[in-house]
Design an enzyme around this catalytic site. Structure first.
Site, PDB file in Angstrom:
ATOM      1  CE  LYS A  22      78.094  -0.044  35.733  1.00  6.44           C
ATOM      2  NZ  LYS A  22      77.709   0.741  37.006  1.00  6.44           N
ATOM      3  CG  ASN A  23      73.855  -0.712  36.775  1.00  7.85           C
ATOM      4  OD1 ASN A  23      74.937  -0.157  37.448  1.00  7.85           O
ATOM      5  ND2 ASN A  23      73.564  -0.337  35.868  1.00  7.85           N
ATOM      6  NE  ARG A  92      77.084   9.050  42.695  1.00  3.99           N
ATOM      7  CZ  ARG A  92      76.821  10.105  43.340  1.00  3.99           C
ATOM      8  NH1 ARG A  92      76.103  10.502  44.398  1.00  3.99           N
ATOM      9  NH2 ARG A  92      77.515  11.355  42.496  1.00  3.99           N
ATOM     10  CB  CYS A 116      79.592   8.624  35.915  1.00  4.89           C
ATOM     11  SG  CYS A 116      80.325   7.407  35.235  1.00  4.89           S
ATOM     12  NE  ARG A 121      73.960   8.807  39.447  1.00  5.37           N
ATOM     13  CZ  ARG A 121      74.764   7.741  39.139  1.00  5.37           C
ATOM     14  NH1 ARG A 121      75.965   8.192  38.285  1.00  5.37           N
ATOM     15  NH2 ARG A 121      74.184   6.694  38.849  1.00  5.37           N
ATOM     16  N   PRO A 122      71.204  12.558  44.391  1.00  2.41           N
ATOM     17  CG  PRO A 122      68.915  13.584  44.729  1.00  2.41           C
ATOM     18  CD  PRO A 122      70.119  13.232  43.552  1.00  2.41           C
ATOM     19  CB  ILE A 123      72.472   9.215  49.100  1.00  2.00           C
ATOM     20  CG1 ILE A 123      72.972  10.139  49.691  1.00  2.00           C
ATOM     21  CG2 ILE A 123      73.224   8.825  47.731  1.00  2.00           C
ATOM     22  CD1 ILE A 123      74.110   9.566  50.731  1.00  2.00           C
ATOM     23  CG  ASP A 124      68.536  13.906  49.673  1.00  4.01           C
ATOM     24  OD1 ASP A 124      69.770  13.925  49.961  1.00  4.01           O
ATOM     25  OD2 ASP A 124      68.002  15.026  49.397  1.00  4.01           O
ATOM     26  CG  LEU A 125      64.424   9.393  47.096  1.00  2.00           C
ATOM     27  CD1 LEU A 125      64.018   8.986  46.003  1.00  2.00           C
ATOM     28  CD2 LEU A 125      63.167   9.594  48.195  1.00  2.00           C
ATOM     29  CG  ASP A 306      72.489   3.246  32.708  1.00  2.00           C
ATOM     30  OD1 ASP A 306      72.733   4.731  33.026  1.00  2.00           O
ATOM     31  OD2 ASP A 306      72.796   2.514  33.480  1.00  2.00           O
ATOM     32  CB  ILE A 328      67.193   9.825  34.577  1.00  2.00           C
ATOM     33  CG1 ILE A 328      65.863   8.775  33.893  1.00  2.00           C
ATOM     34  CG2 ILE A 328      67.556   8.754  35.813  1.00  2.00           C
ATOM     35  CD1 ILE A 328      64.478   8.772  34.793  1.00  2.00           C
ATOM     36  NE  ARG A 398      82.246   3.531  37.023  1.00  2.00           N
ATOM     37  CZ  ARG A 398      81.135   4.141  36.861  1.00  2.00           C
ATOM     38  NH1 ARG A 398      81.029   4.791  35.725  1.00  2.00           N
ATOM     39  NH2 ARG A 398      80.136   3.682  37.436  1.00  2.00           N
TER      40      ARG A 398
END
Length: 420
Positions: A22-23, A92, A116, A121-125, A306, A328, A398
């Site tokens: 999936k990933n 996500r 989830c 789980r910031p998207i700053d990066l 995971d 993590i 999912r």
């Protein structure tokens, strides 16, 4: 609400084949929009997250068709760069479309993603890297309104953390950028390599994927390609944990053992017999399980976050005390209260879980709070005495394709009860 009805304490035995990761499939599907030509993505699992990605592709104008385990994407009809809130919140990973749309159209407007609830789980990066490439991003009212004045420009980007999602988003944006992009402290996961292989098959010039430094020479355009998604290493770990917890014996086929090099020693330390070929893993758990002193989740090639929950379910039945340190996500122990209902002895203090093995688990009605928590509860129910019900299957769907029928083929006594 659908649930799995599971009668526990049946040893799993037999062979199982893995579906695609999936990933890996999700960023590759996003990458198909970087050209005007058709791509065929093989070994693409039938999961709700994949459907959500395909829904986004269709919304922006792509033609998407599924042919068995393959998805065909024709991006020639792309006509819009916005993604509505209801589609973004399905998963996500939807944020991965930000870099691809910015590169293809020069503008996009998306909301913040869902998925989830695992804590911050910031998207700053992601945004940091895209801004370095020249993308102008305005954050207003929960929307990311992005424009690129002309073609994106290559840059040197140093990530403060080897984020998989940020690495992927930057890769998708920079393959069509002008000049050279260097991503330092890049994520090294196999899924990054898979994405780079697809991009290179489309005419991109990406080198260094799988190392901590990726160098991309921007090209003016890409073409379509055929590509087969790598096997899902987390699904493999889940099947192995289920076999170990039930004292079973399984052969996981169509996998890549190299992708599980940080996971397989845990099974061996727990007393399982493990042997590998180039594309299979055999596990036998005929002896009582033993505790594993410490497991620390880390970015690849470390132990994957995971896989933490399914292996915790297995270790809850091991003799002795195991310690799991989650480095993590801070909310990755949400399955623990449900496992306590089944008789597990687990104490959590911050990011540390102390798992004292018990002789048996008992049945209970439990609820999955996220994808991997759901997998852990299924593993626990398979090993428990009596009849359990696992709810929250929308999370499990999912990331696991036909989990019930796959486990039934290994000897599990479980059925999916559908909501009336």
């Amino acid at each position: 609400m659908d649930c799995y009805h599971i009668i526990g304490q049946n040893r799993l035995n037999g062979k199982v084949c893995l579906h695609g990761a999936k990933n890996s499939a999700l960023p590759i599907l996003a990458a198909t929009i970087l050209s005007n030509k058709q791509s065929v993505i093989h070994n693409c699992p039938q999961l709700t997250d994949i459907k959500a990605a395909c829904d986004i592709l269709e919304y922006i104008g792509c033609t998407v068709t599924r042919q068995g385990q393959s998805v065909v994407v024709d991006p020639s009809g792309i006509c819009r760069g916005d993604i509505p809130d209801n589609l973004m919140r399905e998963m996500r990973s939807s944020i991965i479309f930000l870099g691809a749309l910015a590169a293809r159209l020069g503008k996009t407007c998306v909301s913040f993603p869902g998925g989830c609830e695992l804590g911050a789980r910031p998207i700053d990066l992601h945004l940091f890297g895209l801004r370095k490439l020249g993308l102008i991003i305005n954050e207003e009212h929960g929307l990311l309104d992005c424009t690129a004045p002309g073609r994106l420009k290559g840059a040197k980007i140093v990530l403060s953390f080897p984020s998989v999602g940020a690495t992927e988003n930057i890769l998708l944006a920079c393959v069509l950028a002008q000049g050279t992009t260097t991503i330092a402290n890049a994520a090294r996961e196999p899924e990054i390599i898979d994405l780079a292989n697809y991009l290179n098959a489309c005419g991109a010039q990406v080198r260094g994927a799988g190392s901590d430094t990726i160098v991309v020479e921007g090209v003016p355009k890409l073409h379509g390609a055929e590509h087969s998604v790598i096997p899902d290493r987390i699904v493999a770990a889940t099947y192995l944990a289920a076999a170990a917890a039930t004292g079973g014996e399984v052969l996981v086929q169509d996998c890549c053992p190299l992708h599980l090099e940080s996971i397989l020693p845990v099974f061996e330390h727990a007393g399982c017999v493990v042997s590998c070929t180039q594309n299979s893993i055999y596990l036998s758990a005929k002896q009582p399980l033993k505790a594993v002193p410490v497991i620390r989740t880390l970015p690849y090639p470390g132990f994957p976050t995971d896989a933490q929950a399914p292996l915790m379910a297995m270790l809850s039945l091991a003799q002795g005390t195991s310690v799991i340190v989650e480095n993590i996500f801070e909310n990755r122990f949400k399955h623990v209260p449900e496992m306590l209902k089944m008789g597990a002895d687990i104490k959590v203090e911050g990011r540390v879980a102390v798992v004292s093995g018990v002789s048996r688990l008992h049945s209970a009605k439990v609820y999955a709070s996220d994808l991997r928590a759901g997998a852990a509860l299924v593993v626990a129910a398979l090993a428990a005495q009596g009849e359990s019900e696992v709810y929250g299957l929308s999370h499990i769907d999912r990331g696991y394709e036909n989990l019930d029928t796959t486990l039934q083929n290994l000897g599990a006594r479980m059925i999916r009860k559908y909501e009336e």
